[in-house]
Design a protein around this motif. Structure first.
Motif, PDB file in Angstrom:
ATOM      1  N   ALA A  34       0.833  -1.200   0.000  1.00 61.26           N
ATOM      2  CA  ALA A  34       0.000   0.000   0.000  1.00 61.26           C
ATOM      3  C   ALA A  34       0.867   1.249   0.000  1.00 61.26           C
ATOM      4  O   ALA A  34       0.603   2.213  -0.740  1.00 61.26           O
ATOM      5  CB  ALA A  34      -0.931  -0.005   1.208  1.00 61.26           C
ATOM      6  N   LEU A  35       1.912   1.244   0.801  1.00 63.50           N
ATOM      7  CA  LEU A  35       2.830   2.388   0.823  1.00 63.50           C
ATOM      8  C   LEU A  35       3.548   2.515  -0.514  1.00 63.50           C
ATOM      9  O   LEU A  35       3.813   3.633  -0.977  1.00 63.50           O
ATOM     10  CB  LEU A  35       3.836   2.220   1.965  1.00 63.50           C
ATOM     11  N   GLY A  36       3.842   1.377  -1.131  1.00 66.15           N
ATOM     12  CA  GLY A  36       4.465   1.412  -2.455  1.00 66.15           C
ATOM     13  C   GLY A  36       3.548   2.041  -3.487  1.00 66.15           C
ATOM     14  O   GLY A  36       4.003   2.775  -4.366  1.00 66.15           O
ATOM     15  N   ALA A  37       2.243   1.781  -3.365  1.00 63.24           N
ATOM     16  CA  ALA A  37       1.272   2.372  -4.292  1.00 63.24           C
ATOM     17  C   ALA A  37       1.225   3.888  -4.126  1.00 63.24           C
ATOM     18  O   ALA A  37       1.092   4.623  -5.113  1.00 63.24           O
ATOM     19  CB  ALA A  37      -0.108   1.771  -4.050  1.00 63.24           C
ATOM     20  N   ILE A  38       1.354   4.362  -2.890  1.00 64.56           N
ATOM     21  CA  ILE A  38       1.384   5.810  -2.644  1.00 64.56           C
ATOM     22  C   ILE A  38       2.640   6.414  -3.254  1.00 64.56           C
ATOM     23  O   ILE A  38       2.593   7.480  -3.889  1.00 64.56           O
ATOM     24  CB  ILE A  38       1.311   6.097  -1.135  1.00 64.56           C
ATOM     25  N   SER A  39       3.769   5.742  -3.084  1.00 65.21           N
ATOM     26  CA  SER A  39       5.022   6.228  -3.674  1.00 65.21           C
ATOM     27  C   SER A  39       4.925   6.281  -5.191  1.00 65.21           C
ATOM     28  O   SER A  39       5.458   7.203  -5.825  1.00 65.21           O
ATOM     29  CB  SER A  39       6.193   5.335  -3.249  1.00 65.21           C
ATOM     30  N   ASP A  40       4.235   5.310  -5.776  1.00 65.45           N
ATOM     31  CA  ASP A  40       4.046   5.315  -7.230  1.00 65.45           C
ATOM     32  C   ASP A  40       3.247   6.542  -7.665  1.00 65.45           C
ATOM     33  O   ASP A  40       3.536   7.146  -8.707  1.00 65.45           O
ATOM     34  CB  ASP A  40       3.325   4.043  -7.673  1.00 65.45           C
TER      35      ASP A  40
END
Length: 253
Positions: free
Chosen positions: A101-107
């Protein structure tokens, strides 16, 4: 496309001309590039008023379970709406799911989008500003993006025409973006995360004039302070304002 469609056709006209909302400090909003918008959270209409009045689309992380569509027709509509307007599912169960989920925000940030976060983690139980959670600071430092402080007042809702939730002249104040490039290399340092979070909350407090309470709002809403209140934790501002001085061993924290 759907985000802009719903905003232009429904949400902006409703908020701007129905609620008679206004924005102060629009010139402070970056016109391009990834950024994190950080706002206080005093009413259920905040998530309608703020994006409706911003010059760029916002991406709100939303509870992952809202995207499943389980629970009837209403739940399916909500799931569809969140997906088509580009919201990001936030899995808070921990482990790999939360990391994704945090990776999706970074994307989203890497793609030049603006992600909106309520650092208090929940709506204020009494209109005061509460202690911020540090996840917002971690994301900002990891991605080296500016933080846009936003202060909202006047979003307390009441039943309006046809039962539509209504607000009377809400005001959205946008502060100057904050950057902390000197700490981008230590996104996991707890002292740094707390200081950055407190500085951002202090910027929001300066925009709203709210009284600050140095405990998490969840303790007042459903925790050990539910019955006793939080008056004993009121402070003039979040944190002490002193920038952390990192020791050599902290550089790799």
């Amino acid at each position: 496309m759907w985000y802009r469609f719903f905003k232009a056709l429904i949400f902006h006209p409703l908020v701007r001309f129905g609620y008679r909302a206004k924005v102060i400090g629009a010139e402070n909003f970056p016109r391009t590039g990834g950024a994190i918008l950080v706002s206080n959270h005093i009413g259920a209409l905040d998530s309608l008023v703020v994006p409706a009045m911003m010059p760029r689309p916002l991406t709100f992380p939303a509870k992952a379970e809202l995207f499943t569509g389980q629970g009837g027709v209403g739940a399916k509509i909500i799931a569809w709406f969140l997906k088509v307007v580009g919201m990001v599912p936030m899995d808070r169960s921990g482990g790999r799911a939360s990391a994704d989920a945090l990776g999706a925000i970074s994307d989203q940030l890497a793609a030049g989008h603006v992600v909106a976060i309520y650092p208090e983690g929940t709506r204020s139980p009494d209109g005061r500003l509460y202690k911020g959670k540090t996840g917002m600071a971690r994301i900002a430092l990891q991605n080296d993006v500016p933080i846009i402080p936003v202060g909202v007042v006047g979003t307390k809702s009441y039943k309006g025409p046809f039962g539509i939730p209504w607000a009377k002249r809400p005001v959205v104040r946008i502060g100057k973006p904050l950057r902390f490039p000197e700490f981008a290399h230590v996104p996991g340092n707890t002292k740094v995360l707390r200081w950055v979070t407190d500085e951002v909350l202090a910027s929001i407090q300066a925009l709203t004039g709210q009284e600050y309470v140095d405990v998490y709002a969840t303790r007042v809403k459903s925790g050990d302070l539910k019955d006793g209140g939080s008056d004993a934790f009121v402070l003039p501002r979040p944190g002490g304002g002193d920038k952390p001085q990192l020791e050599p061993r902290d550089a790799g924290a």
